[in-house]
Design a protein around this motif. Structure first.
Motif, PDB file in Angstrom:
ATOM      1  N   GLU A 106       0.830  -1.216   0.000  1.00 20.21           N
ATOM      2  CA  GLU A 106       0.000   0.000   0.000  1.00 20.21           C
ATOM      3  C   GLU A 106       0.858   1.256   0.000  1.00 20.21           C
ATOM      4  O   GLU A 106       0.472   2.281  -0.565  1.00 20.21           O
ATOM      5  N   GLU A 107       2.014   1.159   0.662  1.00 22.01           N
ATOM      6  CA  GLU A 107       2.908   2.315   0.719  1.00 22.01           C
ATOM      7  C   GLU A 107       3.327   2.731  -0.703  1.00 22.01           C
ATOM      8  O   GLU A 107       3.330   3.918  -1.030  1.00 22.01           O
ATOM      9  N   ILE A 108       3.669   1.750  -1.521  1.00 17.18           N
ATOM     10  CA  ILE A 108       4.073   2.067  -2.897  1.00 17.18           C
ATOM     11  C   ILE A 108       2.889   2.674  -3.650  1.00 17.18           C
ATOM     12  O   ILE A 108       3.054   3.550  -4.491  1.00 17.18           O
ATOM     13  N   ALA A 109       1.680   2.222  -3.293  1.00 14.02           N
ATOM     14  CA  ALA A 109       0.487   2.722  -3.993  1.00 14.02           C
ATOM     15  C   ALA A 109       0.202   4.195  -3.707  1.00 14.02           C
ATOM     16  O   ALA A 109      -0.461   4.858  -4.497  1.00 14.02           O
ATOM     17  N   PHE A 110       0.725   4.700  -2.591  1.00 10.72           N
ATOM     18  CA  PHE A 110       0.396   6.075  -2.164  1.00 10.72           C
ATOM     19  C   PHE A 110       0.543   7.093  -3.302  1.00 10.72           C
ATOM     20  O   PHE A 110      -0.382   7.853  -3.600  1.00 10.72           O
TER      21      PHE A 110
ATOM     22  N   ARG B 214       5.725  12.552  -3.866  1.00 16.30           N
ATOM     23  CA  ARG B 214       4.784  11.454  -4.149  1.00 16.30           C
ATOM     24  C   ARG B 214       3.442  12.017  -4.623  1.00 16.30           C
ATOM     25  O   ARG B 214       2.418  11.341  -4.538  1.00 16.30           O
ATOM     26  N   LYS B 222      -7.928  11.713  -7.085  1.00 22.43           N
ATOM     27  CA  LYS B 222      -7.280  10.558  -6.475  1.00 22.43           C
ATOM     28  C   LYS B 222      -8.035   9.266  -6.782  1.00 22.43           C
ATOM     29  O   LYS B 222      -9.258   9.261  -6.845  1.00 22.43           O
ATOM     30  N   LEU B 225      -6.260   2.157  -4.299  1.00 22.94           N
ATOM     31  CA  LEU B 225      -5.766   0.801  -4.574  1.00 22.94           C
ATOM     32  C   LEU B 225      -6.824  -0.231  -4.184  1.00 22.94           C
ATOM     33  O   LEU B 225      -7.105  -1.153  -4.933  1.00 22.94           O
ATOM     34  N   ASN B 226      -7.387  -0.058  -2.997  1.00 23.84           N
ATOM     35  CA  ASN B 226      -8.344  -1.050  -2.515  1.00 23.84           C
ATOM     36  C   ASN B 226      -9.696  -0.852  -3.167  1.00 23.84           C
ATOM     37  O   ASN B 226     -10.150   0.271  -3.347  1.00 23.84           O
TER      38      ASN B 226
END
Ligand SMILES: Nc1ncnc2c1ncn2[C@@H]1O[C@H](COP(=O)(O)OP(=O)(O)O)[C@@H](O)[C@H]1O
Ligand SMILES: [Mg+2]
Lengths: 283, 257
Positions: A106-110, B214, B222, B225-226
């Motif tokens: 999930e961290e990479i997904a940020f 980032r 935005k 992911l989930n």
């Protein structure tokens, strides 16, 4: 076309008296591995931050000259736009973990969530980054449970997944043990093989000489020299700038062992070759 | 390093319920217990909450929370039993203290209210990952920046506490006195503040830079992911809860007249 063009870059931090960057100009081509060396306070970090637009957008202060990344002038663009072209990895692995995600995955997904990527594309990129930085087996761990070297590789993976063409690393190994450092060096050299342009501030000159195509020597905010590792480390005034040459170079300097181009070797292999050749020659 | 949370990871249907529904459930519980003073209704809602906690396999984890508030509850019984202004009918006497029926009944009502609210909150807190709750709220329009702050505080505060420990250890190994009299300990604390504050200022700036890299401030919409498919079951529960809330308010208004 040059990927990075810096012209007459000058910068002074707010409230500071002297220039942190003083009239710096250079160009870097696509796919090059550039090392940056210089004493403490030479302006290495400031230069890195200027390349990514954090200086001056983040700090304000007095700014002159231009930094052009891939045809775009950084001061005329937003940080989130530039971050798609050039990514940065900092010294302290801790501060680069967002702290809002519970797993490495999930961290990479940020960053990818902030880019508004489709879920499938996100997963593809995360898997790729996990593979490239050899983190796949840790993907479900809490980022804060990783070792320093793993955490720093996670920071790199998180940047790489955003697919910038250039990555700037500011002393990424200075807070790591030897094991962690070599993990990071290996990862960075893999990135270079993928054609990513690399700018790396690093004190471990032996490693740097092994990987870098060119090395930039900074002192007091000025660019002193920008050339191949052997040209840079063959200089006899390095001490004046508070840097040291690799041990092999120092050894060869002490016995006056130069190659046919009149330069000292900078890696172990070069030094050994030269010693062997010299023996054959004299016998 | 763990998150600050009471979340218990179990695989139950209660855990899968949309966090928003759990928030609505808390709202409904509070409204019902505050607006309606009927023992039967209060006991019924408490039973429902307890059943849900049982279904979520976290009923055991509620008891510490309840026993934590036991002192307050006992105090309520004593004060109301002795001093409630409506007290008329003596029930028991312990020594010279007389407990009255009216006060005791009223205190039971209060206790039921407290228990109801505690259990409803426990249902949310024990069966919902804080990060899921926050992400859910961000999806529904909470600012991503606020969401980030909430989520990171839960993880970074324990981080900072352990940094403090490290600094404390380092100072102690240089001969700093951290045991003994209060004054001594307060004095010992002062040299810690510098490094700790500097440390967190520097890391805050670095983290801000790292976040910037980032795309944290990006204007792009935005994505997540989930996956988050709201099932028709979740929707059904949501409408039922909203209906219940409206019904309670209306009923109270009508009943008051
Ligand atoms: N945030 C800041 N505010 C003011 N001055 C700074 C700041 N960061 C660095 N400097 C100054 O700018 C100069 C260059 O610093 P820096 O780029 O960090 O050097 P290096 O990374 O090579 O050690 C130094 O003189 C330093 O004191
Ligand atoms: Mg620096």
């Amino acid at each position: 076309m040059a990927k990075i063009v810096v012209e007459g870059l000058k910068y002074r931090y707010p409230l500071a008296k002297k220039l942190a960057l003083n009239d710096i100009s250079f160009e870097v081509d696509e796919g090059e591995f550039i090392g940056i060396i210089g004493a403490n306070g030479a302006g290495k970090s400031t230069l890195c931050q200027a390349l990514t637009g954090i200086v001056p957008l983040f700090f304000k202060g007095a700014y002159g000259g231009r930094v052009v990344i891939d045809g775009i002038e950084v001061t005329k663009s937003s940080l989130s736009e530039i971050s798609l072209k050039i990514g940065m990895v900092l010294q302290n692995p801790f501060t680069q973990i967002t702290g809002s995600k519970l797993t490495v995955y999930e961290e990479i997904a940020f960053g990818l969530e902030n880019m508004g990527l489709e879920r499938e594309e996100m997963k593809r990129r995360i898997d790729e980054a996990l593979m490239l930085l050899d983190l796949y087996k840790h993907k479900d761990k809490n980022p804060f449970d990783l070792s320093g070297g793993q955490m720093q590789r996670l920071a790199i993976a998180s940047i790489i997944a955003m697919q910038p063409k250039i990555i700037v690393l500011d002393e990424p190994t200075s807070q790591l043990d030897p094991q962690g450092s070599s993990e990071v060096f290996k990862a960075v050299s893999d990135l270079k093989k993928k054609g990513i342009t690399i700018i790396m501030v690093e004190h471990k000159v032996e490693k740097l000489s092994e990987y870098a195509d060119r090395i930039m020597l900074l002192h007091d905010g000025r660019l002193i020299d920008f050339d191949t590792p052997s040209k840079i480390f063959s200089r006899d005034d390095l001490k004046d700038y508070g840097v040291v040459e690799p041990v092999f170079t120092r050894y060869c300097k002490s016995i006056g062992l130069k190659n046919e181009m009149g330069l000292y070797p900078v890696t172990l292999d070069e030094a050994v070759d030269l010693v062997v050749k010299k023996r054959e020659h004299s016998s | 390093m763990r998150m600050m949370s009471l979340y218990k990871d179990r695989n139950t249907i209660v855990h899968k319920i949309d966090p928003l529904n759990k928030i609505l459930y808390i709202l409904a519980s509070i409204l019902i217990t505050m607006l309606i003073s009927d023992f039967k209704v209060l006991i019924l809602t408490l039973v429902v909450s307890l059943l849900l906690l049982l279904l979520g396999k976290v009923i055991k984890n509620v008891f510490p929370i309840i026993s934590f508030s036991l002192i307050v509850l006992v105090t309520i019984v004593i004060i109301q039993g002795l001093f409630n202004p409506n007290n008329k009918t003596p029930l028991v006497n312990i020594g010279q203290f007389i407990f009255y029926k009216e006060g005791i009944i009223y205190s039971f009502l209060l206790i039921l209210r407290v228990l109801n609210i505690l259990c409803a909150f426990s249902l949310l807190i024990l069966t919902t990952k804080p990060s899921d709750l926050i992400e859910n709220l961000v999806r529904r329009g909470l600012s991503p920046k606020l969401g980030y702050v909430l989520a990171s505080v839960l993880q970074i505060i324990p981080q900072m506490l352990s940094t403090m420990d490290t600094i404390l250890d380092a100072q102690r190994s240089r001969g700093l006195e951290t045991e003994g009299k209060l004054i001594k300990r307060v004095k010992a604390f002062i040299p810690l503040i510098g490094p700790a504050v500097m440390n967190s200022l520097i890391s805050t700036r670095e983290r801000a830079m790292a976040l910037e890299m980032r795309g944290f401030n990006s204007n792009i919409k935005k994505t997540f992911l989930n996956e988050h498919d709201e099932t028709s079951f979740d929707k059904l529960i949501r409408y039922l809860l909203i209906a219940l809330i409206i019904f309670t308010i209306v009923w109270r208004l009508v009943w008051l007249k």
